[in-house]
Design an enzyme around this catalytic site. Structure first.
Site, mmCIF file in Angstrom:
data_model
loop_
_atom_site.group_PDB
_atom_site.id
_atom_site.type_symbol
_atom_site.label_atom_id
_atom_site.label_comp_id
_atom_site.label_asym_id
_atom_site.label_seq_id
_atom_site.Cartn_x
_atom_site.Cartn_y
_atom_site.Cartn_z
ATOM 1 N N ALA A 64 0.870 -1.086 -0.006
ATOM 2 C CA ALA A 64 -0.050 0.112 0.158
ATOM 3 C C ALA A 64 0.886 1.082 -0.030
ATOM 4 O O ALA A 64 2.038 1.049 0.497
ATOM 5 C CB ALA A 64 -0.967 0.022 1.377
ATOM 6 N N GLY A 109 0.478 -4.965 0.772
ATOM 7 C CA GLY A 109 -0.507 -5.125 -0.234
ATOM 8 C C GLY A 109 -0.329 -5.982 -1.310
ATOM 9 O O GLY A 109 -1.201 -6.392 -2.042
ATOM 10 N N GLU A 112 -0.683 -9.293 -0.598
ATOM 11 C CA GLU A 112 -2.069 -9.524 -0.538
ATOM 12 C C GLU A 112 -3.010 -9.590 -1.545
ATOM 13 O O GLU A 112 -3.677 -10.334 -1.728
ATOM 14 C CB GLU A 112 -2.662 -8.473 0.535
HETATM 15 N N1 CO8 Z 1 4.413 3.124 -0.890
HETATM 16 C C1 CO8 Z 1 4.907 4.208 -1.320
HETATM 17 N N2 CO8 Z 1 6.195 4.447 -2.035
HETATM 18 C C2 CO8 Z 1 6.800 3.432 -2.171
HETATM 19 C C3 CO8 Z 1 6.339 2.023 -1.812
HETATM 20 C C4 CO8 Z 1 5.472 1.902 -0.963
HETATM 21 N N3 CO8 Z 1 4.791 0.746 -0.437
HETATM 22 N N4 CO8 Z 1 7.527 1.131 -1.810
HETATM 23 C C5 CO8 Z 1 8.630 1.921 -2.532
HETATM 24 N N5 CO8 Z 1 8.037 3.155 -2.709
HETATM 25 C C6 CO8 Z 1 8.789 4.285 -3.414
HETATM 26 C C7 CO8 Z 1 9.974 4.824 -2.533
HETATM 27 O O1 CO8 Z 1 9.576 5.662 -1.710
HETATM 28 C C8 CO8 Z 1 10.904 5.380 -3.765
HETATM 29 O O2 CO8 Z 1 10.304 6.672 -4.041
HETATM 30 P P1 CO8 Z 1 11.450 7.626 -4.142
HETATM 31 O O3 CO8 Z 1 11.985 7.318 -5.596
HETATM 32 O O4 CO8 Z 1 10.627 8.828 -4.711
HETATM 33 O O5 CO8 Z 1 12.159 8.034 -3.208
HETATM 34 C C9 CO8 Z 1 10.814 4.489 -4.777
HETATM 35 O O6 CO8 Z 1 9.439 3.730 -4.407
HETATM 36 C C10 CO8 Z 1 11.915 3.293 -5.092
HETATM 37 O O7 CO8 Z 1 11.803 2.715 -3.963
HETATM 38 P P2 CO8 Z 1 13.522 2.485 -2.927
HETATM 39 O O8 CO8 Z 1 13.947 3.734 -3.468
HETATM 40 O O9 CO8 Z 1 13.064 2.452 -1.535
HETATM 41 O O10 CO8 Z 1 13.809 1.384 -3.916
HETATM 42 P P3 CO8 Z 1 14.701 -0.091 -3.027
HETATM 43 O O11 CO8 Z 1 15.268 -0.887 -4.438
HETATM 44 O O12 CO8 Z 1 15.924 0.547 -2.404
HETATM 45 O O13 CO8 Z 1 13.759 -0.792 -2.062
HETATM 46 C C11 CO8 Z 1 11.963 -1.842 -1.337
HETATM 47 C C12 CO8 Z 1 12.823 -1.537 -2.642
HETATM 48 C C13 CO8 Z 1 12.660 -3.042 -0.521
HETATM 49 C C14 CO8 Z 1 10.579 -2.595 -2.046
HETATM 50 C C15 CO8 Z 1 11.482 -0.763 -0.517
HETATM 51 O O14 CO8 Z 1 10.857 0.373 -1.454
HETATM 52 C C16 CO8 Z 1 10.446 -0.831 0.130
HETATM 53 O O15 CO8 Z 1 10.832 -1.536 1.223
HETATM 54 N N6 CO8 Z 1 9.184 -0.440 0.110
HETATM 55 C C17 CO8 Z 1 8.199 -0.240 1.137
HETATM 56 C C18 CO8 Z 1 7.535 -1.912 1.294
HETATM 57 C C19 CO8 Z 1 6.597 -1.841 2.291
HETATM 58 O O16 CO8 Z 1 6.812 -1.823 3.296
HETATM 59 N N7 CO8 Z 1 5.459 -2.192 1.932
HETATM 60 C C20 CO8 Z 1 4.320 -2.589 2.746
HETATM 61 C C21 CO8 Z 1 3.417 -1.050 2.975
HETATM 62 S S1 CO8 Z 1 2.229 -1.141 4.033
HETATM 63 C C22 CO8 Z 1 0.916 -2.437 3.470
HETATM 64 O O17 CO8 Z 1 1.318 -2.640 2.107
HETATM 65 C C23 CO8 Z 1 -0.283 -2.055 4.046
HETATM 66 C C24 CO8 Z 1 -1.280 -3.176 3.423
HETATM 67 C C25 CO8 Z 1 -2.690 -2.956 4.161
HETATM 68 C C26 CO8 Z 1 -2.960 -1.303 4.349
HETATM 69 C C27 CO8 Z 1 -4.307 -1.219 4.841
HETATM 70 C C28 CO8 Z 1 -4.277 0.292 5.204
HETATM 71 C C29 CO8 Z 1 -5.628 0.597 5.638
#
Ligand code: CO8
Length: 258
Positions: A64, A109, A112
């Site tokens: 998400a 997500g 999921e």
């Molecule tokens: N949301 C928003 N932006 C994201 C997300 C995300 N989940 N994942 C990556 N991005 C963005 C980064 O912020 C970055 O943006 P920018 O270039 O502007 O800085 C761009 O994508 C590239 O990402 P990274 O630079 O971090 O790339 P890396 O190769 O270093 O890392 C990863 C890749 C490991 C995938 C890393 O991006 C990461 O850990 N992402 C987040 C993963 C995460 O925690 N996901 C779970 C989110 S919570 C969720 O899904 C809850 C679901 C239920 C929600 C219920 C709501 C009611």
């Protein structure tokens, strides 16, 4: 649609979540578009298999959208969760077969939404995980419900409590991924699987899907009754007549019901 691409060819729809700058993270607008898209596909008779994937080669869906959630109120969080619930249920229950082509990170997500598909094919660079508890929340798009149903309660708890990311081979080992293939072969593998499934009776496949999905959420006796009812229903089709006659006549069946 601002965040989705869809191509239909030979009765197979490829739906691509297309927000590559944020690794295809699911924001509210994307969830609303998915809800609309899945609702429309469910009504279409010219689509028999849906392949869901993410844009680019790095991520399927990285979760998400954290930048949207960071300042969300509890009411907004709940609204987002309910929106995803509706969209993912449409995906899970549509009569078409759904295949997630997991082409990279499937986190939160992302994991999921892949679990709401019937089948998950992973590229060799795929990573699965539920990182939510590390963000101070819990899986909110079905992870606490669908993950234990797929891999068992103990493994699901370990993945959710530790936030460990697992690679494609481990996902295959525990039954989260059906298959692992080199990334360049991912879509072709999914399309070949779609073709094989479409060579069977599509209406029968959709009844089997209904029996499995509903049966898994009920007690055995009720599931067996449902199966008997749907089994009876399948006897009303042209495909049943054609499929069995073709067998007895030693020829290939031409199954067309859907
Ligand atoms: N949301 C928003 N932006 C994201 C997300 C995300 N989940 N994942 C990556 N991005 C963005 C980064 O912020 C970055 O943006 P920018 O270039 O502007 O800085 C761009 O994508 C590239 O990402 P990274 O630079 O971090 O790339 P890396 O190769 O270093 O890392 C990863 C890749 C490991 C995938 C890393 O991006 C990461 O850990 N992402 C987040 C993963 C995460 O925690 N996901 C779970 C989110 S919570 C969720 O899904 C809850 C679901 C239920 C929600 C219920 C709501 C009611």
């Amino acid at each position: 649609m601002n965040n989705l691409l869809m191509e239909v060819e030979n009765e197979v729809a490829v739906v691509t979540i297309n927000r590559p700058k944020s690794l295809n993270a699911l924001n509210s607008e994307t969830l609303a578009e998915l809800d609309q898209c899945f609702g429309e596909i469910a009504e279409r008779k010219d689509i028999r298999v849906v392949i869901l994937t993410g844009s680019g080669t790095k991520a399927f869906v990285a979760g998400a959208d954290i930048s949207e959630m960071v300042n969300a109120t509890p009411a907004e969080g709940r609204k987002m969760g309910l929106l995803a619930k509706e969209a993912f249920l449409k995906l899970e229950t549509m009569p078409q077969v759904t295949i997630a082509a997991v082409n990279g990170y499937a986190l939160g997500g992302g994991c999921e939404i892949s679990m709401a598909c019937d089948i998950r094919v992973a590229s060799d660079n795929a990573k699965f995980g539920q990182p939510e508890t590390g963000l101070g929340i819990l899986p909110g798009f079905g992870g606490t419900q669908r993950l234990p149903r797929l891999v068992g309660k103990g493994r699901a708890k370990e993945l959710i409590f530790t936030c460990d990311q697992i690679d494609a081979q481990e996902a295959y080992r525990i039954g989260l991924a059906n298959k692992v293939v080199p990334q360049e072969e991912l879509l072709d593998t999914c399309k070949a699987m779609a073709k094989k499934i479409m060579s069977k009776g599509s209406y029968a496949v959709s009844l089997a899907k209904q029996a499995i999905n509903t049966g898994m959420d009920t007690d055995l006796a009720s599931g067996l009754t449902l199966e008997a009812n749907l089994f009876g229903l399948s006897f009303s089709t042209d495909d049943k007549k054609e499929g069995m006659t073709a067998f007895l006549e030693k020829r290939k069946a031409n199954l067309t019901d859907f």
